[in-house]
Design a protein around this motif. Structure first.
Motif, PDB file in Angstrom:
ATOM      1  N   ARG A  96      51.997  40.362  45.944  1.00 43.20           N
ATOM      2  CA  ARG A  96      50.536  40.235  45.950  1.00 43.20           C
ATOM      3  C   ARG A  96      50.130  38.782  45.793  1.00 43.20           C
ATOM      4  O   ARG A  96      49.229  38.296  46.481  1.00 43.20           O
ATOM      5  CB  ARG A  96      49.927  41.086  44.822  1.00 43.20           C
ATOM      6  N   ASP A  97      50.801  38.068  44.888  1.00 48.28           N
ATOM      7  CA  ASP A  97      50.497  36.646  44.676  1.00 48.28           C
ATOM      8  C   ASP A  97      50.748  35.837  45.951  1.00 48.28           C
ATOM      9  O   ASP A  97      49.954  34.977  46.321  1.00 48.28           O
ATOM     10  CB  ASP A  97      51.331  36.081  43.516  1.00 48.28           C
ATOM     11  N   VAL A  98      51.862  36.126  46.634  1.00 48.52           N
ATOM     12  CA  VAL A  98      52.183  35.426  47.887  1.00 48.52           C
ATOM     13  C   VAL A  98      51.111  35.722  48.936  1.00 48.52           C
ATOM     14  O   VAL A  98      50.593  34.817  49.597  1.00 48.52           O
ATOM     15  CB  VAL A  98      53.583  35.839  48.402  1.00 48.52           C
ATOM     16  N   ALA A  99      50.755  36.997  49.082  1.00 46.06           N
ATOM     17  CA  ALA A  99      49.752  37.388  50.082  1.00 46.06           C
ATOM     18  C   ALA A  99      48.410  36.726  49.792  1.00 46.06           C
ATOM     19  O   ALA A  99      47.760  36.200  50.707  1.00 46.06           O
ATOM     20  CB  ALA A  99      49.604  38.909  50.112  1.00 46.06           C
ATOM     21  N   MET A 100      47.992  36.723  48.533  1.00 43.78           N
ATOM     22  CA  MET A 100      46.709  36.110  48.176  1.00 43.78           C
ATOM     23  C   MET A 100      46.744  34.608  48.446  1.00 43.78           C
ATOM     24  O   MET A 100      45.774  34.036  48.940  1.00 43.78           O
ATOM     25  CB  MET A 100      46.366  36.367  46.702  1.00 43.78           C
ATOM     26  N   GLY A 101      47.871  33.958  48.146  1.00 46.04           N
ATOM     27  CA  GLY A 101      48.007  32.531  48.407  1.00 46.04           C
ATOM     28  C   GLY A 101      47.886  32.220  49.887  1.00 46.04           C
ATOM     29  O   GLY A 101      47.221  31.257  50.285  1.00 46.04           O
ATOM     30  N   LEU A 102      48.522  33.019  50.722  1.00 43.44           N
ATOM     31  CA  LEU A 102      48.439  32.823  52.169  1.00 43.44           C
ATOM     32  C   LEU A 102      47.020  33.041  52.684  1.00 43.44           C
ATOM     33  O   LEU A 102      46.535  32.296  53.532  1.00 43.44           O
ATOM     34  CB  LEU A 102      49.413  33.755  52.897  1.00 43.44           C
ATOM     35  N   LEU A 103      46.354  34.056  52.159  1.00 44.83           N
ATOM     36  CA  LEU A 103      44.978  34.322  52.578  1.00 44.83           C
ATOM     37  C   LEU A 103      44.066  33.161  52.198  1.00 44.83           C
ATOM     38  O   LEU A 103      43.209  32.750  52.982  1.00 44.83           O
ATOM     39  CB  LEU A 103      44.469  35.637  51.973  1.00 44.83           C
ATOM     40  N   ARG A 104      44.238  32.623  50.986  1.00 40.94           N
ATOM     41  CA  ARG A 104      43.409  31.486  50.563  1.00 40.94           C
ATOM     42  C   ARG A 104      43.663  30.271  51.449  1.00 40.94           C
ATOM     43  O   ARG A 104      42.742  29.549  51.791  1.00 40.94           O
ATOM     44  CB  ARG A 104      43.713  31.150  49.105  1.00 40.94           C
ATOM     45  N   LYS A 105      44.932  30.035  51.824  1.00 36.38           N
ATOM     46  CA  LYS A 105      45.278  28.885  52.679  1.00 36.38           C
ATOM     47  C   LYS A 105      44.612  28.993  54.045  1.00 36.38           C
ATOM     48  O   LYS A 105      44.267  27.979  54.641  1.00 36.38           O
ATOM     49  CB  LYS A 105      46.801  28.827  52.881  1.00 36.38           C
ATOM     50  N   THR A 106      44.478  30.194  54.540  1.00 35.73           N
ATOM     51  CA  THR A 106      43.874  30.376  55.866  1.00 35.73           C
ATOM     52  C   THR A 106      42.361  30.463  55.801  1.00 35.73           C
ATOM     53  O   THR A 106      41.704  30.658  56.806  1.00 35.73           O
ATOM     54  CB  THR A 106      44.435  31.654  56.540  1.00 35.73           C
ATOM     55  N   GLY A 107      41.809  30.359  54.591  1.00 34.28           N
ATOM     56  CA  GLY A 107      40.360  30.340  54.444  1.00 34.28           C
ATOM     57  C   GLY A 107      39.731  31.716  54.340  1.00 34.28           C
ATOM     58  O   GLY A 107      38.511  31.842  54.358  1.00 34.28           O
ATOM     59  N   VAL A 108      40.513  32.754  54.220  1.00 35.22           N
ATOM     60  CA  VAL A 108      39.972  34.101  54.074  1.00 35.22           C
ATOM     61  C   VAL A 108      39.444  34.264  52.658  1.00 35.22           C
ATOM     62  O   VAL A 108      40.105  33.887  51.690  1.00 35.22           O
ATOM     63  CB  VAL A 108      41.058  35.168  54.367  1.00 35.22           C
ATOM     64  N   GLN A 109      38.235  34.769  52.553  1.00 36.47           N
ATOM     65  CA  GLN A 109      37.601  35.003  51.246  1.00 36.47           C
ATOM     66  C   GLN A 109      38.238  36.218  50.577  1.00 36.47           C
ATOM     67  O   GLN A 109      38.240  37.304  51.152  1.00 36.47           O
ATOM     68  CB  GLN A 109      36.098  35.209  51.438  1.00 36.47           C
ATOM     69  N   VAL A 110      38.778  36.034  49.367  1.00 37.87           N
ATOM     70  CA  VAL A 110      39.372  37.169  48.638  1.00 37.87           C
ATOM     71  C   VAL A 110      38.717  37.372  47.302  1.00 37.87           C
ATOM     72  O   VAL A 110      38.127  36.540  46.736  1.00 37.87           O
ATOM     73  CB  VAL A 110      40.898  36.992  48.423  1.00 37.87           C
TER      74      VAL A 110
END
Length: 110
Positions: A96-110
């Motif tokens: 989950r931490d990896v997925a959230m980090g990748l989403l933040r890097k791509t600019g996706v709002q989480v």
């Protein structure tokens, strides 16, 4: 006055491929009662077993499981073990931490 609690300690003995158990009760004054090797008694088929060889409270039973684990013993059926579940939970949190980090890097709002 509360009676002393039973402790069961385990030690793996490599040269005999066995686990030695020591049963004891510690007293407040520092002394201890220790169990001695038990003897077996033959019962005829129609005889009742009677009292158990040893009765452990839940705390002492947990200590015994922990001691056996420390000696390297694991449940034969391991699929539902607490250790396996805890490892899976840690892995899921990491993913989950990896997925959230990748989403933040791509600019996706989480």
């Amino acid at each position: 006055m509360e009676s002393p609690k039973i402790e069961v300690r385990a030690e793996k003995v490599f040269y005999t491929n066995s686990v030695d158990l020591l049963v004891m009760q510690r007293h407040a004054d520092g002394s201890a009662d220790v169990g001695r090797p038990l003897t077996m008694e033959r019962l005829e088929p129609e005889m009742h077993f009677g009292e158990p060889t040893l009765r452990l409270g839940m705390e002492a039973a947990q200590l015994l499981i922990d001691e056996l684990w420390r000696c390297g013993l694991r449940p034969s059926e391991g699929t539902g073990s607490a250790g396996s579940l805890a490892a899976t939970e840690r892995h899921l949190k990491d993913m989950r931490d990896v997925a959230m980090g990748l989403l933040r890097k791509t600019g996706v709002q989480v």
